[in-house]
Motif scaffolding. Structure first.
Motif, PDB file in Angstrom:
ATOM      1  N   ASN A 129       0.901  -1.396  -0.020  1.00  0.00           N
ATOM      2  CA  ASN A 129       0.053   0.230   0.096  1.00  0.00           C
ATOM      3  C   ASN A 129       0.715   1.240   0.032  1.00  0.00           C
ATOM      4  N   PRO A 149      -3.203 -10.210  -6.086  1.00  0.00           N
ATOM      5  CA  PRO A 149      -3.757  -9.025  -6.936  1.00  0.00           C
ATOM      6  C   PRO A 149      -3.605  -7.804  -6.046  1.00  0.00           C
ATOM      7  N   ILE A 150      -3.185  -6.932  -6.845  1.00  0.00           N
ATOM      8  CA  ILE A 150      -3.247  -5.203  -6.466  1.00  0.00           C
ATOM      9  C   ILE A 150      -4.136  -4.503  -7.215  1.00  0.00           C
ATOM     10  N   THR A 151      -4.447  -3.313  -6.697  1.00  0.00           N
ATOM     11  CA  THR A 151      -5.324  -2.145  -7.352  1.00  0.00           C
ATOM     12  C   THR A 151      -4.353  -1.002  -7.800  1.00  0.00           C
ATOM     13  N   LEU A 152      -4.259  -0.451  -8.806  1.00  0.00           N
ATOM     14  CA  LEU A 152      -3.507   0.587  -9.110  1.00  0.00           C
ATOM     15  C   LEU A 152      -4.493   1.780  -9.686  1.00  0.00           C
ATOM     16  N   ARG A 153      -4.040   2.993  -9.242  1.00  0.00           N
ATOM     17  CA  ARG A 153      -4.925   4.244  -9.533  1.00  0.00           C
ATOM     18  C   ARG A 153      -3.923   5.031  -9.919  1.00  0.00           C
ATOM     19  N   TYR A 182      -6.695   6.187 -14.601  1.00  0.00           N
ATOM     20  CA  TYR A 182      -6.560   4.772 -14.693  1.00  0.00           C
ATOM     21  C   TYR A 182      -7.082   4.205 -13.244  1.00  0.00           C
ATOM     22  N   ARG A 183      -7.853   3.017 -13.270  1.00  0.00           N
ATOM     23  CA  ARG A 183      -8.189   2.128 -12.143  1.00  0.00           C
ATOM     24  C   ARG A 183      -8.004   0.924 -12.641  1.00  0.00           C
ATOM     25  N   GLY A 184      -7.399   0.042 -11.917  1.00  0.00           N
ATOM     26  CA  GLY A 184      -7.387  -1.331 -12.502  1.00  0.00           C
ATOM     27  C   GLY A 184      -6.791  -2.165 -11.488  1.00  0.00           C
ATOM     28  N   ARG A 185      -7.111  -3.669 -11.641  1.00  0.00           N
ATOM     29  CA  ARG A 185      -7.026  -4.543 -10.568  1.00  0.00           C
ATOM     30  C   ARG A 185      -5.962  -5.392 -11.643  1.00  0.00           C
ATOM     31  N   ILE A 205      -1.045   2.299  -5.142  1.00  0.00           N
ATOM     32  CA  ILE A 205      -0.996   0.979  -5.100  1.00  0.00           C
ATOM     33  C   ILE A 205      -1.426   0.292  -3.680  1.00  0.00           C
ATOM     34  N   ARG A 207      -3.651  -3.143  -1.970  1.00  0.00           N
ATOM     35  CA  ARG A 207      -3.954  -4.660  -1.889  1.00  0.00           C
ATOM     36  C   ARG A 207      -5.450  -4.840  -2.609  1.00  0.00           C
TER      37      ARG A 207
END
Length: 207
Positions: A129, A149-153, A182-185, A205, A207
């Motif tokens: 994080n 898996p991680i979430t990117l923004r 952008y937002r994606g997993r 970034i 979790r």
């Protein structure tokens, strides 16, 4: 006479052994510590030669282009480590793909700048994080044991590019390559130790 010849022979062997010692150890020792360079305007900065993954922390105060290339031993451009217009502060890596020996940094600028060259092990600490702005390089305390898996923004107008790197600092997977918000997993590979971020806005970034 025989004693003199033996002494001369021994000296010759010691001299040959000394001359045969490769200089690589000295170069790697120099790259284990930070080296900071300051200047104004266009310049070429000579750095201790290195072929291992490293980072450049750069700052710039000016109105025009600020471009920094890492040059190999033949003077060819090997990696772009800064590319901005106007004031800039950021961190980028080189030698994460390939093993070209970098010997200098070529600077294009109209104002004052600083460059700090460090081994990639000195990248900013990362605990999965994390938040930031602009260009950065991140370092986990230990490589990931399993894929997760991680979430990117990203909130910005230009490129948002994220790479995962292994424990040696070598690129392993392109996690994101987008333009604008952008937002994606995505899946962070097992064995990831570092990440490089290319962005013009704020990012995170999680979790």
């Amino acid at each position: 006479m025989r004693l003199r010849l033996r002494a001369l022979a021994a000296l010759t062997v010691l001299s040959a052994a000394f001359l045969a010692t490769p200089p690589a150890q000295a170069a790697s020792t120099l790259t284990a510590t930070a080296a900071t360079y300051r200047g104004e305007g266009d310049d070429v900065v000579r750095i201790p030669a290195t072929s291992v993954p490293s980072i450049v922390k750069a700052t710039y105060q000016g109105e025009s282009n600020f471009i920094v290339w890492a040059l190999d031993s033949s003077g060819k451009q090997a990696a772009l480590v800064a590319n901005a217009v106007g004031d800039y502060k950021g961190t980028r890596a080189f030698n994460t793909i390939g093993t070209r020996k970098i010997r200098s940094l070529e600077v294009t600028a109209d104002g004052a700048w600083t460059l700090q060259v460090l081994p990639i092990t000195k990248a900013r600490s990362w605990s999965i994080n994390v938040k930031g702005t602009g260009m950065d390089v991140l370092r986990l305390a230990t490589p990931t044991r399993a894929a997760r898996p991680i979430t990117l923004r990203h909130q910005g107008e230009s490129n948002f590019i994220v790479w995962s790197l292994d424990a040696r600092g070598r690129s392993t997977k392109l996690l994101a390559n987008k333009i604008g918000n952008y937002r994606g997993r995505v899946m962070l590979p097992a064995g990831t130790r570092y990440a490089t971020i290319e962005a013009d806005g704020t990012w995170s970034i999680a979790r």
